[in-house]
Write an enzyme that holds these catalytic residues in place. Sequence first.
Site, short mmCIF file in Angstrom:
data_model
loop_
_atom_site.label_atom_id
_atom_site.label_comp_id
_atom_site.label_asym_id
_atom_site.label_seq_id
_atom_site.Cartn_x
_atom_site.Cartn_y
_atom_site.Cartn_z
N ALA A 207 51.81 49.13 44.20
CA ALA A 207 51.67 50.14 45.25
C ALA A 207 51.24 49.56 46.61
CB ALA A 207 50.71 51.23 44.77
N ASN B 20 49.83 55.78 37.12
CA ASN B 20 49.98 54.33 37.06
C ASN B 20 51.10 54.04 36.07
OD1 ASN B 20 49.12 51.66 37.88
ND2 ASN B 20 48.31 51.40 35.82
N ASP C 294 48.96 54.00 41.27
CA ASP C 294 50.03 54.25 42.24
C ASP C 294 49.77 55.47 43.10
OD1 ASP C 294 51.41 52.60 39.97
OD2 ASP C 294 52.58 52.37 41.80
O1 MRU Z 1 56.72 49.79 38.79
P1 MRU Z 1 55.67 48.89 39.36
O2 MRU Z 1 55.69 47.52 38.79
O3 MRU Z 1 55.70 48.89 40.87
O4 MRU Z 1 54.30 49.58 38.93
C1 MRU Z 1 53.11 49.02 39.40
C2 MRU Z 1 51.88 49.61 38.83
O5 MRU Z 1 51.92 50.56 38.09
C3 MRU Z 1 50.59 49.03 39.32
O6 MRU Z 1 49.60 49.15 38.35
C4 MRU Z 1 50.13 49.76 40.59
O7 MRU Z 1 51.15 49.81 41.52
C5 MRU Z 1 48.94 49.13 41.20
S1 MRU Z 1 49.28 47.56 41.92
C6 MRU Z 1 47.81 47.02 42.59
#
Ligand code: MRU
Length: 349
Positions: free
Chosen positions: A51, A250, A240
């Site tokens: 995110a 998340n 997220d």
């Molecule tokens: O689909 P992604 O890999 O973008 O999902 C990411 C996550 O779910 C992370 O845990 C979240 O973005 C936090 S990153 C600091």
Amino acid sequence: MEKINHIRLSEDDNALIILDQTQLPNREEYLELKTPEEMYRAIKRLEVRGAPAIGIFAGLAMYVLARGFSHLPYPDFRAKFNETADYLNSSRPTAVNLSWALRRVKRVVDDSSALSPADILPLLKNEAQAILEEDVAMCRAISEHGLSLLKDGDGVLTHCNAGPIATSRYGTGLGPLILGAERGMYLRAYSDETRPLLQGARLTSWELMRAGVDVTLICDNMASAVMKEGLVQFCFVGCDRVAANGDTANKIGTSGVAILAKHYGIPFYVLGPSSTIDLSAKTGEDIKIELRDPDEIRSLWYAEPMAPEGVKCYNPAFDVTDHSLITGIITEKGIVTPPYTHNLAAIFE
Ligand code: MRU
């Protein structure tokens, strides 16, 4: 740990250079992105992901793209800027940091009607760099707050990847582990592999090994066994989008980890910058969950498909963990505990 410059401007500011996260851990390859389509695709395909990283990327992307139409008169420049930002914003719906960062750069343009577009460009560059630098400071503070909970020898289970490449530096969910290792602490991490896109296997274990953290990779369905055996004392995950009542979106599978943690009496913490808190979403019901290509389940990563041709698949990229399962939400401002509706709002006052 050696710092990775995973999102940066090219020397001439005409492109954005990113570490292609889809190639990790086997290849450290960088992509040079110049067009809106390439940038949209980079977010959609998870070449850049996490995110906070998506927000940082979006700010810098808008600066690069705005250079290409800064010859336009202000009204046309502004219209094109907003249209391009809306296009990037449509790439993925769940992480709020994307729309948050785009709103910040849009505001710069909105507030600069007295300037020529050429004179707005340096302001856009400053804002994009501020988003990046603020994230560095926020991740550092989150890591400190998270580390204050840990003692030498503790085990921490994590899901997906909330490390430096998902942010700016240190990360959120992984930040306390990385900071602890820098300070010579011995901490043990258990990384869920995180089906279907394997962020835990490909990215978290890679980042933690580079940082010198003792990391053990497990399949997602092993988390219960690891908890039951007393191998982990905490769960740390990223986020997220956090709704006003603490419900947290998340990576898919996070809510299952939280339910298990509740069963075994293991504290479950969500770590993220305040830019991931969306008070306009009252509860998790207001968070849009991205649905992704069924082939990520059926055939991606496999030499041949591992499911019958045409089988129906349901592939939500995220789930919402109910606030009642969350021990605390760690932001740069400290550790927020229930009642979340009151205490999350208070950090913005
Ligand atoms: O689909 P992604 O890999 O973008 O999902 C990411 C996550 O779910 C992370 O845990 C979240 O973005 C936090 S990153 C600091």
